[in-house]
Write an enzyme that holds these catalytic residues in place. Structure first.
Site, PDB file in Angstrom:
ATOM      1  N   TYR A 142       0.819  -1.218   0.000  1.00  0.00           N
ATOM      2  CA  TYR A 142       0.000   0.000   0.000  1.00  0.00           C
ATOM      3  C   TYR A 142       0.852   1.267   0.000  1.00  0.00           C
ATOM      4  CZ  TYR A 142      -4.715  -1.869   0.901  1.00  0.00           C
ATOM      5  OH  TYR A 142      -5.929  -2.482   0.801  1.00  0.00           O
ATOM      6  N   LYS A 192       3.292 -15.212   1.818  1.00  0.00           N
ATOM      7  CA  LYS A 192       3.569 -16.060   0.658  1.00  0.00           C
ATOM      8  C   LYS A 192       5.076 -16.267   0.591  1.00  0.00           C
ATOM      9  CE  LYS A 192       1.301 -17.142  -2.603  1.00  0.00           C
ATOM     10  NZ  LYS A 192       0.817 -18.520  -2.978  1.00  0.00           N
ATOM     11  N   ASP A 224      -2.828 -17.926   0.577  1.00  0.00           N
ATOM     12  CA  ASP A 224      -3.894 -18.510  -0.248  1.00  0.00           C
ATOM     13  C   ASP A 224      -4.516 -19.712   0.462  1.00  0.00           C
ATOM     14  OD1 ASP A 224      -1.500 -19.913  -0.564  1.00  0.00           O
ATOM     15  OD2 ASP A 224      -1.794 -20.324  -2.702  1.00  0.00           O
ATOM     16  N   ASP A 248      -6.218  -7.085   4.241  1.00  0.00           N
ATOM     17  CA  ASP A 248      -7.403  -6.433   3.670  1.00  0.00           C
ATOM     18  C   ASP A 248      -8.346  -7.497   3.111  1.00  0.00           C
ATOM     19  OD1 ASP A 248      -9.090  -4.427   2.711  1.00  0.00           O
ATOM     20  OD2 ASP A 248      -8.040  -4.331   0.779  1.00  0.00           O
ATOM     21  N   ASP A 252     -12.031  -9.211   4.939  1.00  0.00           N
ATOM     22  CA  ASP A 252     -13.364  -9.177   4.314  1.00  0.00           C
ATOM     23  C   ASP A 252     -13.963 -10.577   4.281  1.00  0.00           C
ATOM     24  OD1 ASP A 252     -13.405  -6.448   3.769  1.00  0.00           O
ATOM     25  OD2 ASP A 252     -14.148  -6.745   1.720  1.00  0.00           O
TER      26      ASP A 252
END
Ligand code: IPM
Ligand code: MG
Length: 367
Positions: A142, A192, A224, A248, A252
């Protein structure tokens, strides 16, 4: 001693209407629990852009640095889609996070018993769910440099950089372990490391910090796989710690396990200020929901639960936080529902302010 101070930034879309209900709750604590706050209100996001041509005025930024806690509604809306990137509503929010250095974003996902049927997952997968995602909030892709859209040959290239220093990883990890010590003593770190060097460093540093917390069981997962495990068997987790972007997305996903995005609060915490309180901003995880804005349909619970987190993490009022959470649980158990919580059986949903009425009544009954 003066009252603790709160800066309210209602923002855009449903932000102002849910915040109106939170203001009633704040007033209730002043009137009925002798817990008063000095509350001021200002603009952020599109609302600030409309008034000042910037999504966060410098004066507002300065105020946010001074108060004991910031309470933010939501930012953004289709009206601002075509604005230049630098003045988009979201930039106001990101500036607050960055300049207040709110590195630890706590996003609890808790499934209220009364709502276990509302999840898109089977009831037994989510009933009793209580997990906490700690999302690193001030670094990573970000904010990393270089970034931008550049010309290369005869085409353009979009660039963002995933970048993490050891100290940035360390402080986020420490927040996660400290929380786990007060919960079920499990931390799962997600990155990752199989494809990203920043992930390798992340895993290394989290492991090193973890050694200081021998009572906490630490595990690692590729992000993942973590997303898959979150919908397969979410109750295996206690605290999840992860970077800004994965956090983020995963938050959600976790939020929806609980039935509605309208239920999820968050706390963004930084280093302690001179008075010992952490720099802090509290906001619901849901966005500005422009499709229902201004219609009195929005669920104010996520924003109220964010205030409950403020009571707990900024003002050391864990019992009063539990009182508010208990009042919310009670009205849900009694069947109070806003539109986002309507099941297939239907019924007439409560308006935003009717939900506020119900929660204030439950607070009155709690004394
Ligand atoms: C969130 C939001 C923000 C983010 C947006 C509004 C900038 O999605 O808080 O999760 O991406 O961090
Ligand atoms: Mg998000």
């Amino acid at each position: 001693m003066s009252n603790p101070s709160i800066l309210i930034l209602p923002g855009d879309g449903i932000g102002p209407e849910v915040m109106d209900q939170v203001t009633r709750v704040i007033d209730w604590f002043g009137a009925k629990r002798d817990l008063s706050f000095d509350v001021s209100t200002d603009l952020v996001g599109g609302a600030a852009y409309d008034a000042h041509g910037t999504p966060l005025h410098d004066d507002t930024m300065a105020k946010a640095q001074e108060v004991d806690a910031v309470l933010l509604g939501a930012v953004g809306g289709p009206k601002y889609d075509d604005l230049d990137f630098s003045v988009k509503p979201e930039r106001g929010l990101l500036r607050l996070r960055k300049e207040m250095d709110l590195y630890a974003n706590l996003r609890p996902a808790q499934c209220f018993d009364a709502l276990a049927d509302f999840s898109s997952l089977k009831k037994d997968v989510v009933a009793g769910l209580d997990i906490m995602i700690v999302r690193e909030l001030t670094s990573g892709v970000y904010f990393g440099e270089p970034r931008g859209i550049i010309e290369e040959g005869n085409e353009r290239v979009g660039i963002n950089t995933q970048r993490y220093t050891e100290s940035e990883i360390e402080r986020a990890a420490r927040s996660a372990f400290e929380l786990a010590m007060r919960r079920n003593k499990k931390v799962c770190s997600m990155e990752k490391a199989n494809v990203m060097e920043s992930g390798i460093l992340w895993r290394e540093v989290v492991t090193r910090v973890g050694a200081e917390y021998p009572e906490v069981e630490l595990s690692h997962m590729y992000a993942d796989n973590g997303a898959m495990q979150l919908v397969r068997a979410p109750k295996q987790f206690d605290v999840i710690v992860t970077d800004n972007l994965f956090g983020d997305i995963l938050s959600d996903c976790a939020a929806m396990l609980t039935g509605s995005l309208g239920m999820l609060p968050s706390a963004s915490l930084g280093a302690p200020m001179a008075n010992g309180r952490p720099k802090a901003m509290y906001e619901p995880v849901h966005g500005s929901a422009p499709d229902i804005a201004g219609q009195g349909k929005a669920n104010p619970i996520a924003c109220m639960l964010s205030f409950a987190m403020a009571l707990r993490y900024s003002f050391d009022q864990g019992d009063e936080a539990a009182r508010l959470e208990g009042a919310i649980e009670k009205v849900l158990a009694d069947g109070a529902r806003t539109g986002d919580l309507m099941g297939p059986e239907g019924g007439i949903p409560l308006s935003t302010s009717q939900m506020g009425d119900a929660i204030l009544n439950a607070l009155d009954a709690s004394r």
